[in-house]
Structures are given as C-alpha cells and as structure tokens.
Design an enzyme around this catalytic site. Structure first.
Site, mmCIF file in Angstrom:
data_model
loop_
_atom_site.group_PDB
_atom_site.id
_atom_site.type_symbol
_atom_site.label_atom_id
_atom_site.label_comp_id
_atom_site.label_asym_id
_atom_site.label_seq_id
_atom_site.Cartn_x
_atom_site.Cartn_y
_atom_site.Cartn_z
ATOM 1 N N ALA A 14 27.491 10.612 45.818
ATOM 2 C CA ALA A 14 27.750 9.165 45.709
ATOM 3 C C ALA A 14 29.050 8.787 45.010
ATOM 4 O O ALA A 14 29.269 7.621 44.730
ATOM 5 C CB ALA A 14 26.584 8.486 45.008
ATOM 6 N N SER A 15 29.925 9.745 44.741
ATOM 7 C CA SER A 15 31.122 9.367 43.982
ATOM 8 C C SER A 15 32.136 8.600 44.827
ATOM 9 O O SER A 15 33.047 7.968 44.313
ATOM 10 C CB SER A 15 31.777 10.599 43.345
ATOM 11 O OG SER A 15 32.167 11.508 44.342
ATOM 12 N N ARG A 16 31.981 8.650 46.158
ATOM 13 C CA ARG A 16 32.906 7.886 47.013
ATOM 14 C C ARG A 16 32.228 7.571 48.342
ATOM 15 O O ARG A 16 31.097 7.981 48.593
ATOM 16 C CB ARG A 16 34.216 8.656 47.249
ATOM 17 C CG ARG A 16 34.032 10.007 47.895
ATOM 18 C CD ARG A 16 35.267 10.886 47.772
ATOM 19 N NE ARG A 16 34.981 12.248 48.220
ATOM 20 C CZ ARG A 16 35.213 12.697 49.439
ATOM 21 N NH1 ARG A 16 35.715 11.912 50.361
ATOM 22 N NH2 ARG A 16 34.939 13.952 49.754
ATOM 23 N N SER A 38 30.016 16.344 43.570
ATOM 24 C CA SER A 38 30.330 17.775 43.565
ATOM 25 C C SER A 38 31.484 18.113 42.620
ATOM 26 O O SER A 38 31.342 18.932 41.738
ATOM 27 C CB SER A 38 30.629 18.268 44.978
ATOM 28 O OG SER A 38 31.635 17.486 45.569
ATOM 29 N N SER A 143 23.801 10.627 61.813
ATOM 30 C CA SER A 143 25.070 10.144 62.367
ATOM 31 C C SER A 143 24.872 9.886 63.850
ATOM 32 O O SER A 143 23.998 10.507 64.477
ATOM 33 C CB SER A 143 26.158 11.213 62.184
ATOM 34 O OG SER A 143 27.282 10.928 62.996
ATOM 35 N N TYR A 156 28.504 19.942 62.867
ATOM 36 C CA TYR A 156 28.124 18.650 62.293
ATOM 37 C C TYR A 156 27.003 18.001 63.116
ATOM 38 O O TYR A 156 26.011 17.513 62.574
ATOM 39 C CB TYR A 156 29.352 17.734 62.246
ATOM 40 C CG TYR A 156 29.146 16.430 61.522
ATOM 41 C CD1 TYR A 156 29.065 16.381 60.129
ATOM 42 C CD2 TYR A 156 29.053 15.226 62.225
ATOM 43 C CE1 TYR A 156 28.886 15.178 59.461
ATOM 44 C CE2 TYR A 156 28.876 14.024 61.564
ATOM 45 C CZ TYR A 156 28.792 14.005 60.185
ATOM 46 O OH TYR A 156 28.614 12.813 59.528
ATOM 47 N N ILE A 189 32.525 4.475 60.375
ATOM 48 C CA ILE A 189 32.567 3.718 59.123
ATOM 49 C C ILE A 189 33.919 3.952 58.451
ATOM 50 O O ILE A 189 34.355 5.094 58.303
ATOM 51 C CB ILE A 189 31.418 4.165 58.170
ATOM 52 C CG1 ILE A 189 30.062 4.102 58.882
ATOM 53 C CG2 ILE A 189 31.426 3.323 56.893
ATOM 54 C CD1 ILE A 189 29.638 2.741 59.381
#
Length: 248
Positions: A14-16, A38, A143, A156, A189
């Site tokens: 969640a840092s970015r 991380s 996704s 992915y 996004i």
C-alpha cells in the site's frame, strides 16, 4: 456517513498506487489501517502519517506477503496492535512482462509467487480471526488481464486468473460463516507507474476505452469500499470489473 467506522483493514502493498488509494479512502471512512510495503520506507512513513492525521489508527509494516511465515508474523503483529481484523485487501503485485519465447522461468515463478501465493498466505493467516468473529470481507486484486489475457503477460495473466479461481473457491468454503470473498479486476488505472510511459501510447489506450479515460486509484478504492462495507453483505464470489467498459 462513514461506512467503515471502527473496522480494521489490512492492505498489502500500500505504499503507492492502488494500495495507497485504498488506504486513503478507507481511512476517510473511519477504518483503522494496517498495511505492508516491500522497500519504500519513506513512502510508507509518509502514508502512515497522512492516515493517522485523519483521526484513525494506521501502521505500516515492512513485510513480504509472498513469504508464508512473514504473512503469519505480520497478521499476528496486527492482531496484537489492533485487536482484531475485519477486512483483508490482497493488493500486493508485480509485473515482469515479456513474450513467452523470452520469458525466464524465474520471471514466471516470481510473478506467480508475489501475485498469487501472497493471496493464499494472507487469506490463510487471517482466516482464523474471521472464523472466530463469524464475519469478514476479503477482497483480492485481480485484473482485466486475468479475465481476458494479454500478449506479453502470460505470467501476470496466469497469476491474476488464479486469483479469480481462488476467490470463488474461498467464497464457497467460507460463506456459511458469514465471510465474503470477492475480486476486483481493474483495467487501465493511471498511477505513478503509467506516468512514466509515452503519452501517445497512454492516449491510445484512453481512446480505446468506452469511457475515454484511464481509471484513478480512487475509482478502484471506491469499489473496494463497497465490497468491504455492509452495503455488500449479500455479495460474494464475484469479480467486479473496474475498467471503464473495456471488457464490455
């Protein structure tokens, strides 16, 4: 009206980007937030301070959800600090794009490990608390690529399709205990990562989307808010496409 007043949410990665957007929307709606990151210590501290300033309790943990033992230790630390867990957002993910011909075994395995194993690890770690509470909402980040595939992203796409199968199975297993599990499939996004791309390429993508724009992290966060809150108490096992009509 605050839809998550007093709830405790775990958000991985969640840092970015999308994870940060979810943390901000959840905090605005009264949730206390425990999140993992991380490596970006500075971004994590900045987010922690920003969220705490909203009058809720927030704490960042440097932890790798793709490591089974770390996921368990992180969950134990959150329970000790916050007392309970109500919502799990499995958001941590990476890409290592390449044509199959050029993709290394390591690049395939690493993407599966981070994007899919982490969902198993974290869900298993919080399951006990949810079962005890006879309540919980699990939201897994898939996704559109996991739904329809994409050339150059076999690793992915496989990981994100796996997330959908896992989500539906968990919904079936835990539904009788009032634990819900849903997936979100974001389309294009616009984040810090896409900002580095060629503007013409990005505009081409926007033009191909029925709503004629890329999504924002808040668009995804609002979908998570719905699935995390009591507004969706009869919704489980679903995949919500947040893609501006891309898969229509």
């Amino acid at each position: 009206m605050k839809l998550l007043e007093g709830k405790v949410a775990i958000i991985t990665g969640a840092s970015r980007g999308i994870g940060k957007g979810i943390a901000e929307v959840f905090a605005r709606h009264g949730a206390n937030v425990a999140f993992t990151y991380s490596s970006s210590v500075e971004s994590a501290l900045a987010l922690e301070n920003e969220l705490n300033a909203m009058g809720i309790k927030a704490k960042g943990y440097q932890s790798n959800a793709a490591d089974f033992n770390q996921a368990q230790e992180f969950t134990d630390a959150v329970l000790a600090e916050f007392g309970t867990i109500d919502i799990l957002i499995n958001n941590a993910g990476i890409t290592k794009d390449n044509l199959l011909m050029r993709m290394s075994e390591d690049d395939f395995n690493q993407v599966i490990q981070v994007n899919l194993n982490s969902v198993f690890n974290m869900t298993k770690a919080v399951q006990k608390t949810f079962l005890k509470n006879r309540a919980g909402s699990i939201i897994n980040m898939s996704s559109v690529v996991g739904v329809k595939g994409n050339a150059g992203q076999t690793n992915y796409a496989a990981s994100k399709a796996g997330v959908i199968g896992f989500t539906k199975s968990v919904a079936l297993e835990l539904g009788s205990r009032n634990i819900r599990c849903n997936a979100i499939a974001p389309g294009f996004i616009e984040t810090e990562m896409t900002a580095k791309l060629n503007e013409d390429v990005v505009q081409g993508w926007r033009d191909s989307i029925p709503l004629k724009r890329g999504g924002t992290t808040e668009d995804v966060a609002n979908a998570c808010l719905f699935l995390a809150s009591d507004m969706s108490t009869y919704v489980t096992g679903q995949v919500l496409n947040v893609d501006g009509g891309m898969l229509t």
